[in-house]
Design an enzyme around this catalytic site. Structure first.
Site, mmCIF file in Angstrom:
data_model
loop_
_atom_site.group_PDB
_atom_site.id
_atom_site.type_symbol
_atom_site.label_atom_id
_atom_site.label_comp_id
_atom_site.label_asym_id
_atom_site.label_seq_id
_atom_site.Cartn_x
_atom_site.Cartn_y
_atom_site.Cartn_z
ATOM 1 N N ASP A 53 23.056 -3.441 -7.616
ATOM 2 C CA ASP A 53 23.940 -2.456 -8.261
ATOM 3 C C ASP A 53 23.162 -1.510 -9.176
ATOM 4 O O ASP A 53 22.328 -1.956 -9.972
ATOM 5 C CB ASP A 53 24.968 -3.169 -9.155
ATOM 6 C CG ASP A 53 26.054 -3.883 -8.367
ATOM 7 O OD1 ASP A 53 25.793 -4.310 -7.237
ATOM 8 O OD2 ASP A 53 27.166 -4.011 -8.910
ATOM 9 N N ARG A 87 30.672 3.824 -14.105
ATOM 10 C CA ARG A 87 30.178 3.180 -15.317
ATOM 11 C C ARG A 87 29.058 3.925 -16.035
ATOM 12 O O ARG A 87 29.204 4.299 -17.175
ATOM 13 C CB ARG A 87 29.734 1.737 -15.055
ATOM 14 C CG ARG A 87 30.804 0.876 -14.378
ATOM 15 C CD ARG A 87 30.543 -0.600 -14.638
ATOM 16 N NE ARG A 87 31.278 -1.487 -13.748
ATOM 17 C CZ ARG A 87 32.568 -1.805 -13.905
ATOM 18 N NH1 ARG A 87 33.232 -1.333 -14.924
ATOM 19 N NH2 ARG A 87 33.166 -2.592 -13.039
ATOM 20 N N ASN A 115 31.807 -2.095 -3.582
ATOM 21 C CA ASN A 115 33.241 -1.940 -3.852
ATOM 22 C C ASN A 115 33.549 -0.691 -4.680
ATOM 23 O O ASN A 115 34.693 -0.248 -4.724
ATOM 24 C CB ASN A 115 33.814 -3.188 -4.532
ATOM 25 C CG ASN A 115 33.160 -3.484 -5.868
ATOM 26 O OD1 ASN A 115 31.938 -3.559 -5.969
ATOM 27 N ND2 ASN A 115 33.959 -3.649 -6.910
ATOM 28 N N HIS A 166 27.092 -6.511 -0.112
ATOM 29 C CA HIS A 166 27.319 -6.229 -1.529
ATOM 30 C C HIS A 166 27.996 -7.388 -2.247
ATOM 31 O O HIS A 166 27.567 -7.829 -3.311
ATOM 32 C CB HIS A 166 28.158 -4.962 -1.718
ATOM 33 C CG HIS A 166 28.435 -4.692 -3.167
ATOM 34 N ND1 HIS A 166 27.462 -4.220 -4.022
ATOM 35 C CD2 HIS A 166 29.534 -4.888 -3.938
ATOM 36 C CE1 HIS A 166 27.962 -4.132 -5.242
ATOM 37 N NE2 HIS A 166 29.214 -4.524 -5.223
HETATM 38 MN MN LIG Z 1 30.316 -4.536 -7.129
#
Ligand SMILES: [Mn+2]
Length: 289
Positions: A53, A87, A115, A166
């Site tokens: 990520d 984020r 996601n 993922h």
């Molecule tokens: Mn994720």
């Protein structure tokens, strides 16, 4: 193993200045063209460096890229496991850089879907808002185009004897060949109906359970136990699974007796960050400094 020369070798293609909207739309279109015909499960020859990520963490992306040559040589492939946007403060820079890398050398750089590369999540957790600030008048068209690109990303990658995803293994899929039936092109894999595509992006491993139980991330996501992983790995003659999706206090984490390695590359959770090296010796985590 520690990579101490982070940042020293890799020169970013993109200065963190912003690209104009026409240039960006063209870039996204080129990217769609580059990935739309890829199967849902792609194959990448090792050696490869696997990046977890990123969530708009441009510096960690540069750090990861800067150690590629030293850790696994000039023929190293680089695989990104999703969650590029939302984020963090440099979501735009990260996704633009990744698209430019992919287009500059499609035999070296590979991206799968996380996601957050979906409408419902990127709408709420930062990416849409980022685009509205940078492109106040045209963000809608740009966001739409991004969503189409995200929908074209593969769900999984086979790197030698390791499966990269993922989130996690989905319920009801026991063979790797079933991954070839996953539906690409869904802007929004939905949690109802236990959609396999949704679970791959969302599921988490747990050492404490058997089989599948509903997960803590909401309806449609599951935790899966070591028995699930063991059966899947044996059935498909794999050595293990590599995934991201969860920050890890040591920078990386093993599950299911070492069959699953979790790497996480974004700094914004306050933990050390890592990538993984897959070569003829197997897989190992590498902490980034
Ligand atoms: Mn994720």
């Amino acid at each position: 193993m520690r990579a101490s020369d982070a940042g020293a070798m890799y020169k970013p293609v993109l200065p963190p200045s912003l690209v104009g909207e026409n240039e960006l739309l063209e870039l996204i279109d080129d990217m769609i063209e580059s990935i739309v015909t890829l199967p849902p499960l792609i194959t990448v020859e090792p050696p490869a460096l696997v990046v977890g990520d990123l969530h708009g963490d441009y510096l960690s992306l540069i750090k990861a890229l800067s150690v590629v040559g030293k850790l696994c040589g000039p023929d190293c492939r680089v695989v990104f496991l999703g969650d590029y946007v939302d984020r963090g403060p440099h979501q735009h820079e990260v996704i633009v850089e990744l698209m430019r890398l992919r287009l500059s050398d499609p035999d070296k750089y590979f991206m799968i879907r996380g996601n957050h590369e979906t409408w419902s999540i990127s709408f709420r957790y930062g990416f849409r808002k980022t685009l509205t600030k940078i492109y106040p008048h045209t963000w809608g068209a740009i966001y739409d185009r991004f969503l189409r690109m995200f929908a074209g990303l593969p769900y999984a990658v086979l790197i030698g004897d390791y499966l990269g995803i993922h989130g996690g293994l989905p319920k009801g899929v026991s063979r790797l060949t079933d991954f070839m039936n996953l539906r690409k092109g869904l802007v929004e894999p939905l949690p109802d109906g236990n959609e396999v595509e949704y679970q791959i992006l969302w599921n988490d491993p747990s050492d404490q359970i058997k089989g599948f139980i509903p997960g803590h991330r909401g309806p449609g996501s599951y935790l899966f136990g070591p028995d699930v992983t063991k059966a899947f790995v044996e059935e498909n003659s794999l050595k293990g699974i590599i995934r991201s999706h969860e920050p890890a206090s040591k920078g990386f984490a093993y599950y299911h007796g070492g069959l699953i390695l979790n790497v996480f590359t974004c700094r914004y959770y306050g933990y050390p960050t890592s990538v993984a090296l897959i070569d003829e010796n197997g897989v190992k985590p590498v902490l980034l400094e």
